[in-house]
Design an enzyme around this catalytic site. Structure first.
Site, PDB file in Angstrom:
ATOM      1  N   GLU A 174       0.840  -1.189   0.000  1.00  0.00           N
ATOM      2  CA  GLU A 174       0.000   0.000   0.000  1.00  0.00           C
ATOM      3  C   GLU A 174       0.880   1.245   0.000  1.00  0.00           C
ATOM      4  O   GLU A 174       2.092   1.144   0.259  1.00  0.00           O
ATOM      5  CB  GLU A 174      -0.924  -0.003   1.229  1.00  0.00           C
ATOM      6  CG  GLU A 174      -1.854  -1.210   1.269  1.00  0.00           C
ATOM      7  CD  GLU A 174      -2.799  -1.183   2.470  1.00  0.00           C
ATOM      8  OE1 GLU A 174      -2.722  -0.231   3.276  1.00  0.00           O
ATOM      9  OE2 GLU A 174      -3.611  -2.113   2.582  1.00  0.00           O
ATOM     10  N   PRO A 226       8.897 -17.343   1.913  1.00  0.00           N
ATOM     11  CA  PRO A 226      10.189 -17.956   1.562  1.00  0.00           C
ATOM     12  C   PRO A 226      10.238 -18.476   0.129  1.00  0.00           C
ATOM     13  O   PRO A 226      11.266 -18.335  -0.546  1.00  0.00           O
ATOM     14  CB  PRO A 226      10.317 -19.095   2.588  1.00  0.00           C
ATOM     15  CG  PRO A 226       9.581 -18.601   3.775  1.00  0.00           C
ATOM     16  CD  PRO A 226       8.394 -17.857   3.205  1.00  0.00           C
ATOM     17  N   GLU A 267       8.526 -17.272  -2.397  1.00  0.00           N
ATOM     18  CA  GLU A 267       8.613 -16.091  -3.250  1.00  0.00           C
ATOM     19  C   GLU A 267      10.043 -15.581  -3.314  1.00  0.00           C
ATOM     20  O   GLU A 267      10.555 -15.234  -4.390  1.00  0.00           O
ATOM     21  CB  GLU A 267       7.691 -14.986  -2.724  1.00  0.00           C
ATOM     22  CG  GLU A 267       7.783 -13.690  -3.510  1.00  0.00           C
ATOM     23  CD  GLU A 267       6.837 -12.613  -3.007  1.00  0.00           C
ATOM     24  OE1 GLU A 267       6.981 -11.460  -3.461  1.00  0.00           O
ATOM     25  OE2 GLU A 267       5.976 -12.921  -2.176  1.00  0.00           O
ATOM     26  N   THR A 305      12.358  -5.788   0.989  1.00  0.00           N
ATOM     27  CA  THR A 305      13.635  -5.154   0.674  1.00  0.00           C
ATOM     28  C   THR A 305      14.793  -5.944   1.278  1.00  0.00           C
ATOM     29  O   THR A 305      14.623  -6.708   2.238  1.00  0.00           O
ATOM     30  CB  THR A 305      13.688  -3.726   1.234  1.00  0.00           C
ATOM     31  OG1 THR A 305      13.653  -3.781   2.672  1.00  0.00           O
ATOM     32  CG2 THR A 305      12.519  -2.888   0.722  1.00  0.00           C
TER      33      THR A 305
END
Length: 377
Positions: free
Chosen positions: A127, A240, A242, A365
């Site tokens: 978002e 994990p 992904e 990130t």
């Protein structure tokens, strides 16, 4: 990257390569970049070739494969620079939520569409004010009788313009801030709208969008699983995989960068000799090749562990963090060896330079990856 030299896996790799070489040419991809998305017609062709739902159970029409098949597909896509085709996201990052956590009715309802491309999927987590911090989500789903009413905004959503099945992370208990995953079939609801297709630094053919939910009413049966408040747990179990897929994608790009660069330095001359003859070139490429090999060995081990059910969050975070950092370093070093030509977008290395940067951001990130790793110390 792993042992796929014989048998069924090698046959699958060849079929993937043949399909992509035939139906996703440089000319095709140039058109897709200009229009900003990979068209549903190509998704349909991929489905007909058996490339969608390859690890979905055969019960629902899928290929019944495993992470190795998903890895092969991702490698072949990224080795060709087809980064905008989000089949790895659809197959190996979104479908597993439904297959692992959905009820029998939900799996029978949605999974066949993943296989035949009736559904093109998206996962709506991020978002404007909540990226890696999922607890900061503001999108809500309020129970109203037999329905949920969803309100909120999502951004940076891959497949956002073409997806017709979206798994939405919402807060269903505002008091405790519990998160649930709710499946929205966009063609069956009112109040859902797509915002602009976002202009990005790279990945021009990857459709990335804003999504808006204004009193979107969906049946309670669209709650993934049968209990509210399980969304964060569900996400933590599947993230994990992904992150492993992001590392696998990085391997494909690293291979492509080295292939183009080695070819270039062998054919390009300076000061009366080919660039490959300079010691600096040899040393730089030796460093890149070593880093690439380390990345491949590490990721191959992660694939093995995942297949055996033993890939933990920390190791997957290491793979995503280390490979994406190595990818950006290697592509940067390769670009330098092209000289001024490396800065020209008509050269694939320049496009790889732009496309690689996001690998350190999405999927969590790399700073978040380091935090997760640090907690295990």
């Amino acid at each position: 990257m792993f042992d796929s030299d014989t048998g069924e896996l090698e046959i699958f790799r060849r079929s993937v390569a043949r399909f992509l070489d035939r139906h996703a040419t440089d000319e095709d991809y140039s058109v897709w970049k200009k229009q900003g998305y990979v068209p549903p017609s190509f998704w349909k062709r991929a489905a007909e070739a058996g490339l969608l739902g390859i690890s979905i159970s055969e019960t629902y029409g899928g290929g019944g494969g495993d992470i190795r098949h998903e890895a092969i597909l991702a490698e072949e896509i990224y080795e060709r620079g087809l980064d905008g085709f989000a089949a790895p996201l659809h197959n190996a990052m979104i479908a597993p939520y439904i297959e692992s956590f959905g009820t029998a009715e939900q799996k029978a309802r949605w999974l066949p569409g993943f296989v035949d491309s009736s559904y093109i999927s998206a996962l709506a987590m991020t978002e404007p004010n909540a990226g890696s911090d999922l607890r900061g989500l503001r999108t809500t789903a309020r129970r109203d009788g037999d329905d949920y009413v969803i309100n909120g905004q999502k951004t940076f959503i891959s497949n956002g313009q073409i997806a017709n099945l979206i798994v939405v992370a919402c807060k269903t208990d505002l008091g405790r801030g519990e998160i649930s995953l709710i499946v929205v079939e966009t063609e069956k609801v009112a109040g859902f709208r797509r915002g602009r297709k976002l202009e990005k630094l790279g990945l021009e053919a990857a459709d990335t969008s804003e999504l808006f939910f204004d009193d979107v009413r969906v049946p309670a049966s669209c709650l993934l699983g049968e209990v509210e408040g399980q969304g964060l747990k569900q996400l933590m179990q599947k993230l994990p995989q992904e992150r492993l897929l992001i590392a696998i994608q990085g391997i494909g790009t690293i291979r492509r960068a080295l292939r183009f660069t080695i070819s270039h330095v062998k054919t390009r001359s300076a000061f009366g000799k080919s660039i490959i003859e300079f010691q600096n070139t040899q040393f730089k490429l030796a460093e890149c090749k070593t880093q690439a090999t380390i990345a491949e060995v590490f990721v191959a081990d992660c694939i093995r562990r995942h297949k055996e059910g033993d890939l933990d969050t920390v190791t997957a975070s290491m793979a995503k963090y280390w490979v994406s950092e190595a990818q950006c370093r290697i592509v940067d070093e390769c670009l330098q060896l092209f000289g001024g030509y490396g800065y020209m977008l008509e050269y694939p290395i320049a496009q790889m330079y732009r496309d690689s940067r996001v690998q350190r951001i999405y999927g969590g990130t790399n700073e978040i990856m380091k935090m997760l790793i640090a907690r295990s110390l």
